[in-house]
Design a protein around this motif. Structure first.
Motif, PDB file in Angstrom:
ATOM      1  N   ALA A 446       0.482  -3.881   1.896  1.00 20.26           N
ATOM      2  CA  ALA A 446      -0.615  -4.762   1.501  1.00 20.26           C
ATOM      3  C   ALA A 446      -1.608  -3.951   0.672  1.00 20.26           C
ATOM      4  O   ALA A 446      -1.771  -2.752   0.863  1.00 20.26           O
ATOM      5  CB  ALA A 446      -1.312  -5.354   2.728  1.00 20.26           C
ATOM      6  N   ASN A 577      -4.766 -13.349   0.175  1.00 21.44           N
ATOM      7  CA  ASN A 577      -4.747 -14.311   1.285  1.00 21.44           C
ATOM      8  C   ASN A 577      -5.123 -13.666   2.624  1.00 21.44           C
ATOM      9  O   ASN A 577      -4.510 -13.942   3.654  1.00 21.44           O
ATOM     10  CB  ASN A 577      -3.367 -14.968   1.384  1.00 21.44           C
ATOM     11  N   GLU A 579      -4.568 -10.839   3.871  1.00 22.22           N
ATOM     12  CA  GLU A 579      -3.410 -10.211   4.507  1.00 22.22           C
ATOM     13  C   GLU A 579      -3.778  -9.019   5.380  1.00 22.22           C
ATOM     14  O   GLU A 579      -2.992  -8.592   6.221  1.00 22.22           O
ATOM     15  CB  GLU A 579      -2.404  -9.760   3.443  1.00 22.22           C
ATOM     16  N   GLU A 580      -4.969  -8.484   5.193  1.00 21.61           N
ATOM     17  CA  GLU A 580      -5.393  -7.328   5.981  1.00 21.61           C
ATOM     18  C   GLU A 580      -5.757  -7.709   7.415  1.00 21.61           C
ATOM     19  O   GLU A 580      -5.671  -6.898   8.341  1.00 21.61           O
ATOM     20  CB  GLU A 580      -6.592  -6.634   5.314  1.00 21.61           C
ATOM     21  N   TYR A 586      -4.056  -6.953  12.893  1.00 22.80           N
ATOM     22  CA  TYR A 586      -3.033  -6.554  11.923  1.00 22.80           C
ATOM     23  C   TYR A 586      -3.327  -5.194  11.297  1.00 22.80           C
ATOM     24  O   TYR A 586      -3.439  -4.205  12.002  1.00 22.80           O
ATOM     25  CB  TYR A 586      -2.873  -7.661  10.871  1.00 22.80           C
TER      26      TYR A 586
END
Length: 832
Positions: A446, A577, A579-580, A586
């Motif tokens: 990412a 989006n 993503e982190e 995550y």
């Protein structure tokens, strides 16, 4: 045998336990021995086989997701938010007892499970309900049982209605297909939801076959292009006290053209196929590869192997490793490679099969490694790795490790052209500073900010040496071998010179390459530097102390990155989006299993074996994970560290990496080491590791290794009953006995080069080491001896350079380094 699991696992044998030298070792590990029970009524469960996997949330006994792997990776799942996957409710189950009706399956149950089967149970007033799940080995189906028992003292009437929303999502693009042709077979006992009109789903059909009591009603809507199809059946039975009713659904998927034959075969063979899956997994679990007087570590080994064996999923005519039973239903090269680093130690055939799969799908024109392989829009698609991607490096490291443990030159020669391209592509990302620059902040996939990276540079340092070892071993002596080793040494120096932060006492990363600004985050990728010997002892200790201070959550383990503020830096890192993840989720400060593994590996490499054992038991074992906040008996992809009610919560239990990585660390904890050039043994182990035995793959076969005694040195070493003067493996062996104590003769302890043979002449008191080297290679040799040294010679010439000497507890340790000037070197230690 446990009360409820017997419903679920119909093929359990009787477990036999023997007490051996005060240890409780199972002669045969059975499903019962593996079974974990959890009654805290929270958490996720994932179970499955090679063709189907189920995902459960909140200890509910009905799955939120059904993943099919055959014919392609379609799924039944209805959630729109990754973090709220529990909102997906494919099943609607109602039970009427007398005149009282309740909804079944949407409240927590106690469960017992293994990676390939599960039982959920709950007692109600006057009756009990069990949901049992089994999976077939070859047949593309799961077995779902609902067992209702009358626990009252009176006869009762039970009406059970089961409905399954049978629309599917396609693989990868996740397109919802909510129109299908629905029909009945076999007197309405089989319902088929047919998506033959959709090439994107490979013309698949969902089938539900009744394999238990016959339904009393068939309530599915039948016809062409049925909107939002639902498979629905009703069952009714009067039960005497103590009597049960058992509804069995075979939940499967196949191609339209296979429906009739597949249903017929499924109804005939499903029981045998469930047994076949259990047998295959248990055969793998029962590979006798490790024995130690520690039930927690042993249990974790059994569970790790069960995970690895059960997570081989169908794809394009093959069965290959994928990370979890239901979530990731496509193939990623990385999952196979990092798992293989541990499994190769006791089952190189597993790794060979993985490499053979990779050889089917790489870019054969340019020899570029695949990154991922999956079904998309009506065909199989291959993604290839980018030049700076870490898969290039793990591929080289894993292939080199496989070669060390097998000497399978024929297979590695096929891999070598891809290794060469992978190595050279990485080198195109080395900038003038001598460091590898990449777009990702660390090990993750990412973000998109190009800059100097500790993680990939560390891997490149290791991979360059592994590549040279491989080339020399298979006889492919390219012109660049010396240059590769010189580049590796420059990387090692550049990492310290340019990325070591003397104030933070940690290897940091560059944020933006053009202006040279630095990233103020601490990442787990830096832990590989002390593990791979890049840092000296002082800096290794400092880095580990910083990791403990900045990254370690003392209840859960090493967080992936700190500070957890990436959600505020989305534009800087170009995250897409979100993503982190939010703080503690995550990539944004959560915990991933490899962080704990790398931390433990680095501790071992730094001589802190006892502390590494504590880390493993607390943060890595199934026992330690269960006994932590929001813990449960499982592995995981990630754990939440946010300071809220979800602290410690596990996401994606039953995770492949943790199973593979576990053996990678366990063997090291027990004194086995592997450097780019060879396999060797060290006497350093945790204090409570007294008598350790294990089997490890060495060229030819599994070798029995026993490590006995106590002390900082090896008193003597025997290979196939013959005394030898080397702890470095120089060839195949069936048995190796390592006896710790004060050495009786000199021996080679470690070598940063390929060692062909080691011989000691008692009369002349000379230890001769025959090595394969490369011109300009920096060679390091460690020798332990009860005798004082007279001199060291290289190829017959006395060495001018000094060497380090340590004299502790009646033995000398000599560290000698030199730069090779030819392809073969003979190093001779002469003692007084």
């Amino acid at each position: 045998m446990k009360k409820n699991i017997k419903h679920c696992l119909t093929c359990i044998g009787v477990i036999t336990i023997a007490l051996i030298a005060g240890q409780m070792f199972a002669k045969e590990i059975t499903t019962e021995k593996l079974t974990q029970k959890f009654d805290k009524h929270y958490g996720q469960v994932e179970v499955g086989g090679r063709t189907v996997g189920f995902e459960f949330h909140r200890s509910w006994p009905t799955p939120s997701r059904i993943s099919f792997y055959y014919p392609v990776a379609n799924s039944i799942e209805f959630s729109n938010d990754y973090w709220k996957r529990y909102e997906s409710k494919p099943f609607d189950i109602k039970l009427k007892v007398g005149d009282k009706e309740i909804q079944l399956g949407r409240d927590p149950y106690t469960y017992e499970y293994v990676p390939y089967a599960a039982n959920f149970s709950k007692d109600f007033e006057g009756y009990s309900v069990d949901f049992d799940y089994n999976f077939c080995d070859i047949l593309p189906e799961a077995v779902m049982k609902i067992i209702i028992k009358n626990t009252s003292k009176e006869k009762q009437s039970f009406d059970l209605d089961i409905a399954l929303r049978s629309s599917i999502h396609t693989c990868h693009t996740y397109t919802l297909l909510d129109k299908a042709d629905v029909s009945y077979l076999d007197n309405n006992s089989v319902c088929v939801t047919d998506f033959n009109a959709y090439k994107d789903a490979d013309h698949a059909a969902v089938f539900i076959a009744n394999a238990g009591m016959e339904p009393t009603s068939s309530d599915s809507k039948i016809g062409k292009e049925v909107k939002d199809p639902v498979t629905a059946y009703g069952y009714n039975k009067e039960l005497e006290p103590g009597e049960e009713m058992e509804v069995i659904w075979l939940v499967g998927m196949c191609r339209h053209s296979e429906i009739a034959a597949m249903v017929e075969r499924s109804l005939k063979d499903w029981k045998a196929n469930v047994k076949a899956l259990e047998k295959r997994v248990l055969d793998f679990v029962n590979i006798d590869n490790f024995n130690i007087d520690d039930p927690i570590l042993m249990e974790n080994g059994w569970w790790s192997k069960a995970e690895v064996a059960s997570l081989a999923h169908y794809i394009d005519g093959d069965y290959i490793s994928m990370p979890c039973p239901a979530e990731y239903n496509f193939f990623f090269t990385h999952d196979l490679l990092v798992t293989g680093l541990g499994v190769v130690l006791f089952d190189p055939g597993f790794v060979k099969h993985g490499f053979e799969f990779l050889l089917k799908h790489y870019d054969k024109k340019d020899n570029i490694l695949e990154h991922a392989y999956y079904w998309k829009d009506g065909k199989y698609v291959t993604e290839y790795v980018s030049p700076s991607h870490w898969n290039n490096l793990w591929y080289i490291i894993a292939a080199s490790s496989y070669l060390k443990h097998t000497n399978d030159v024929a297979t590695v020669k096929k891999l070598f052209p891809i290794m060469t391209v992978s190595m050279n592509r990485i080198l195109t990302s080395v900038e003038k500073d001598g460091l590898v620059h990449a777009r990702y902040p660390d090990w993750w996939d990412a973000g998109n900010v190009y800059g100097a990276r500790t993680y990939v540079t560390t891997l490149a340092y290791r991979a360059l040496q592994d590549y040279v070892y491989t080339a020399l071993t298979i006889g492919d002596k390219g012109k660049n071998l010396s240059g590769y080793l010189v580049t590796a040494q420059k990387m090692k120096k550049a990492l310290v010179d340019k990325l070591w932060d003397k104030d933070r006492k940690y290897l940091m990363n560059q944020l933006i390459g053009k202006d040279g600004s630095m990233d103020d985050h601490y990442y787990i990728g830096s832990l590989l530097a002390p593990a791979y010997g890049i840092l000296d002892k002082e800096k290794s200790e400092e880095l580990l102390a910083t990791a403990e201070k900045e990254l370690l959550d003392k209840k859960l383990g090493i967080r992936v990155a700190m500070p957890m503020n990436f959600e505020k830096l989305e534009k800087v890192y170009q995250f897409v989006n979100h993503e982190e993840g939010m703080p503690g989720y995550y990539f944004n400060g959560a915990i991933w299993p490899q962080g704990n593994i790398w931390y433990a590996v680095a501790l071992i490499a730094n001589g802190q074996a006892d502390k590494a054992e504590e880390v493993i038991k607390k943060y890595i074992t199934i026992n330690g994970i269960e006994n932590s906040p929001n813990g449960q008996p499982s592995f995981y992809e990630t754990r939440i560290t946010a300071d809220n009610e979800q602290y410690g919560q596990i996401d994606k239990p039953s995770f492949l990496w943790q199973g593979g990585w576990y053996f990678y660390i366990l063997y090291q904890l027990a004194g086995m080491r592997e450097c780019p050039w060879n396999i060797y043994f060290v006497p350093e182990m945790p204090g409570n590791f007294k008598n350790v035995s294990y089997k490890v793959s060495l060229p030819g076969d599994l070798c029995d290794v026993k490590n006995t005694g106590a002390g900082k040195y090896f008193k003597n070493i025997k290979v196939d009953k013959k005394a030898v003067n080397t702890a470095v493996v120089t060839g195949s062996a069936k048995k190796i006995l390592l006896n710790r104590g004060i050495p009786v003769m000199p021996y080679l302890a470690q070598a940063e080069c390929i060692v062909k043979s080691v011989n000691y002449n008692i009369k002349s008191k000379q230890l001769e080491i025959n090595a394969v080297t490369v011109k300009d290679q920096e060679v390091a040799i460690k020798v332990v001896s009860p005798l004082e040294i007279a001199q060291v010679s290289v190829n017959g010439t006395p060495a001018n350079q000094a060497f380090d000497v340590e004299n502790v507890d009646g033995a000398y340790t000599y560290d000698f380094a030199f730069t090779a000037d030819k392809e073969a070197s003979i190093i001779t230690f002469e003692f007084k």
